[in-house]
Design a protein around this motif. Structure first.
Motif, mmCIF file in Angstrom:
data_model
loop_
_atom_site.group_PDB
_atom_site.id
_atom_site.type_symbol
_atom_site.label_atom_id
_atom_site.label_comp_id
_atom_site.label_asym_id
_atom_site.label_seq_id
_atom_site.Cartn_x
_atom_site.Cartn_y
_atom_site.Cartn_z
ATOM 1 N N PHE A 216 82.229 16.353 60.305
ATOM 2 C CA PHE A 216 83.472 16.161 61.059
ATOM 3 C C PHE A 216 83.959 14.713 60.930
ATOM 4 C CE2 PHE A 216 85.667 14.964 65.023
ATOM 5 C CZ PHE A 216 86.707 15.870 64.998
ATOM 6 N N SER A 217 83.013 13.750 61.014
ATOM 7 C CA SER A 217 83.386 12.335 60.883
ATOM 8 C C SER A 217 84.033 12.070 59.524
ATOM 9 C CB SER A 217 82.149 11.444 61.061
ATOM 10 O OG SER A 217 81.637 11.539 62.360
ATOM 11 N N TYR A 218 83.439 12.599 58.462
ATOM 12 C CA TYR A 218 83.996 12.360 57.128
ATOM 13 C C TYR A 218 85.283 13.149 56.884
ATOM 14 C CZ TYR A 218 80.479 9.177 55.434
ATOM 15 O OH TYR A 218 79.710 8.053 55.257
ATOM 16 N N TYR A 219 85.425 14.273 57.559
ATOM 17 C CA TYR A 219 86.701 15.001 57.493
ATOM 18 C C TYR A 219 87.825 14.133 58.058
ATOM 19 C CZ TYR A 219 90.389 18.131 59.115
ATOM 20 O OH TYR A 219 91.609 18.689 59.391
ATOM 21 N N LYS A 220 87.559 13.493 59.200
ATOM 22 C CA LYS A 220 88.552 12.617 59.809
ATOM 23 C C LYS A 220 88.793 11.374 58.951
ATOM 24 C CE LYS A 220 89.668 14.673 63.695
ATOM 25 N NZ LYS A 220 91.092 15.053 63.973
ATOM 26 N N ILE A 221 87.722 10.841 58.373
ATOM 27 C CA ILE A 221 87.846 9.653 57.526
ATOM 28 C C ILE A 221 88.716 9.953 56.309
ATOM 29 C CG2 ILE A 221 86.557 8.153 55.941
ATOM 30 C CD1 ILE A 221 84.271 8.201 58.001
ATOM 31 N N VAL A 222 88.435 11.067 55.641
ATOM 32 C CA VAL A 222 89.213 11.445 54.456
ATOM 33 C C VAL A 222 90.668 11.694 54.829
ATOM 34 C CG1 VAL A 222 89.513 13.215 52.679
ATOM 35 C CG2 VAL A 222 87.232 12.351 53.198
ATOM 36 N N SER A 223 90.896 12.313 55.988
ATOM 37 C CA SER A 223 92.272 12.572 56.436
ATOM 38 C C SER A 223 93.054 11.274 56.595
ATOM 39 C CB SER A 223 92.257 13.337 57.763
ATOM 40 O OG SER A 223 91.610 14.575 57.619
ATOM 41 N N VAL A 224 92.405 10.260 57.139
ATOM 42 C CA VAL A 224 93.057 8.958 57.323
ATOM 43 C C VAL A 224 93.264 8.266 55.978
ATOM 44 C CG1 VAL A 224 92.746 6.635 58.264
ATOM 45 C CG2 VAL A 224 92.243 8.632 59.687
ATOM 46 N N LEU A 225 92.271 8.342 55.094
ATOM 47 C CA LEU A 225 92.368 7.669 53.803
ATOM 48 C C LEU A 225 93.478 8.245 52.939
ATOM 49 C CD1 LEU A 225 88.595 7.206 52.818
ATOM 50 C CD2 LEU A 225 90.162 5.515 53.750
ATOM 51 N N LEU A 226 93.704 9.541 53.051
ATOM 52 C CA LEU A 226 94.762 10.173 52.257
ATOM 53 C C LEU A 226 96.153 9.690 52.660
ATOM 54 C CD1 LEU A 226 93.460 13.856 52.008
ATOM 55 C CD2 LEU A 226 93.470 12.107 50.217
ATOM 56 N N LYS A 227 96.254 9.140 53.866
ATOM 57 C CA LYS A 227 97.542 8.639 54.336
ATOM 58 C C LYS A 227 97.808 7.197 53.894
ATOM 59 C CE LYS A 227 97.348 11.588 58.441
ATOM 60 N NZ LYS A 227 97.256 11.630 59.927
ATOM 61 N N GLY A 232 94.125 1.359 45.839
ATOM 62 C CA GLY A 232 93.223 0.232 46.077
ATOM 63 C C GLY A 232 92.803 0.147 47.525
ATOM 64 N N GLY A 233 93.735 0.386 48.436
ATOM 65 C CA GLY A 233 93.424 0.370 49.866
ATOM 66 C C GLY A 233 92.482 1.497 50.239
ATOM 67 N N ARG A 234 92.714 2.677 49.642
ATOM 68 C CA ARG A 234 91.825 3.812 49.915
ATOM 69 C C ARG A 234 90.406 3.522 49.426
ATOM 70 N NH1 ARG A 234 96.394 6.987 48.325
ATOM 71 N NH2 ARG A 234 95.572 7.130 46.201
ATOM 72 N N TYR A 235 90.313 2.937 48.228
ATOM 73 C CA TYR A 235 88.983 2.648 47.665
ATOM 74 C C TYR A 235 88.252 1.594 48.500
ATOM 75 C CZ TYR A 235 85.366 0.897 44.546
ATOM 76 O OH TYR A 235 84.165 0.500 44.024
ATOM 77 N N LYS A 236 88.993 0.548 48.920
ATOM 78 C CA LYS A 236 88.379 -0.520 49.706
ATOM 79 C C LYS A 236 87.875 0.013 51.043
ATOM 80 C CE LYS A 236 89.263 -5.156 51.525
ATOM 81 N NZ LYS A 236 90.275 -6.245 51.677
#
Length: 309
Positions: A216-227, A232-236
């Protein structure tokens, strides 16, 4: 060996990887080397985190405790194995077996809980960066650590209580190099259905739920990163999760792989090799995952005084 119902058992006999005397020195050297590397690697991470003020933050606080749990986890089984190979003995007392099993579950569950807490830490850091310092304050970090220890202790004592209910054994030969609770359950000559149900409930409670929290934590993390608009910002942002995600995959991958493999085609020798994977290989690789993929840890290790001697 002919099986008998044994109501008074004082000693169990563990299984060795090989009875070939020519292989004993090789096994001894290999397992001893893996154990020493594991202890040294995790100890260096603890030393780096405690000695460097730049690493005094929640992420490295939990990492140092994970390293300590790994040292204790591998020490619950491997030293006994090393001594047995060296002395050509296979026996372990009844109380020694229960103690080993209790420590195995205590520190194994600690690994599980700390990986879950670290996933929560990364979730807060990426999804709520402006509130990170407030949410993950020192008091909250200590509380999360204490809760991890408490639930690990509950898991350990629950499995111990199940083992204590077994008063009759069909045999004293344990098909593993340590007191595997599943093996003890198989040796029970009483109806093990209720004990099996309780054991699976504990696995769900202390295994499935923490894993669900990580997912669940990584689901939320990925959801935020996709935005995040820039790659470069996503990778960092995600780079801070790389080491933790690798440890999670290693921990659950070896555990689930061992379980599925034992169901598909179980033999005692295959079971022992699979057990060696999650009891030795996982704690062995964690220091390399966190040091080689983490510039802060590497630079802190290079600043340790004994490298300059």
């Amino acid at each position: 060996m002919e099986r008998h119902n044994l109501t008074h058992v004082s000693v169990f006999y563990l299984m060795h990887f090989s009875e070939d005397p020519d292989l004993q020195p090789i096994l001894f050297g290999l397992i001893l080397s893996m154990y020493l590397v594991t202890v040294l690697g995790n100890f260096l991470i603890i030393l780096a985190v405690t000695s460097d003020s730049h690493l005094h933050n929640p992420m490295y606080f939990f990492l140092s405790n994970l390293s300590l749990a790994d040292i204790c986890f591998i020490s619950s089984t491997v030293p006994k194995l090393i001594v047995d190979i060296l002395t050509h003995r296979r026996d372990i007392s009844y109380m020694g077996c229960l103690t080993q099993m209790s420590l195995f579950f205590l520190f194994g569950c600690m690994d599980d809980m700390l990986l879950t807490v670290m996933a929560y830490d990364r979730f807060v850091a990426i999804c709520h960066p402006l509130h990170y310092a407030v949410i993950m304050n020192p008091h909250r970090c200590v509380l999360l650590l204490l809760l991890s220890v408490f639930f690990s202790f509950l898991d350990s004592q629950a499995h111990n209580l199940i083992a204590l209910q077994i008063t009759c054994f069909k045999d004293v030969e344990i098909a593993s190099f340590f007191c595997d609770p599943s093996q003890l359950l198989d040796l029970s000559c009483s109806d093990a259905l209720v004990k099996s149900i309780v054991t699976y409930m504990l696995v769900i409670l202390f295994g499935f739920f923490p894993m669900s929290g990580i997912i669940f934590s990584y689901y939320k993390i990925v959801s935020v990163l996709l935005k995040i608009p820039s790659s470069g910002g996503r990778y960092k942002a995600f780079s801070t999760c790389g080491s933790h995600l690798s440890s999670v995959c290693l921990f659950y991958g070896t555990s689930i792989g061992t379980y599925l493999g034992s169901i598909a085609s179980y033999t005692p020798s295959k079971g022992m090799v699979a057990s060696l994977m999650y009891t030795v290989v996982t704690p062995l690789l964690n220091p390399f995952i966190y040091s080689l993929r983490n510039k802060d840890i590497l630079s802190s290790l290079k600043r340790l005084p004994f490298w300059k001697i």
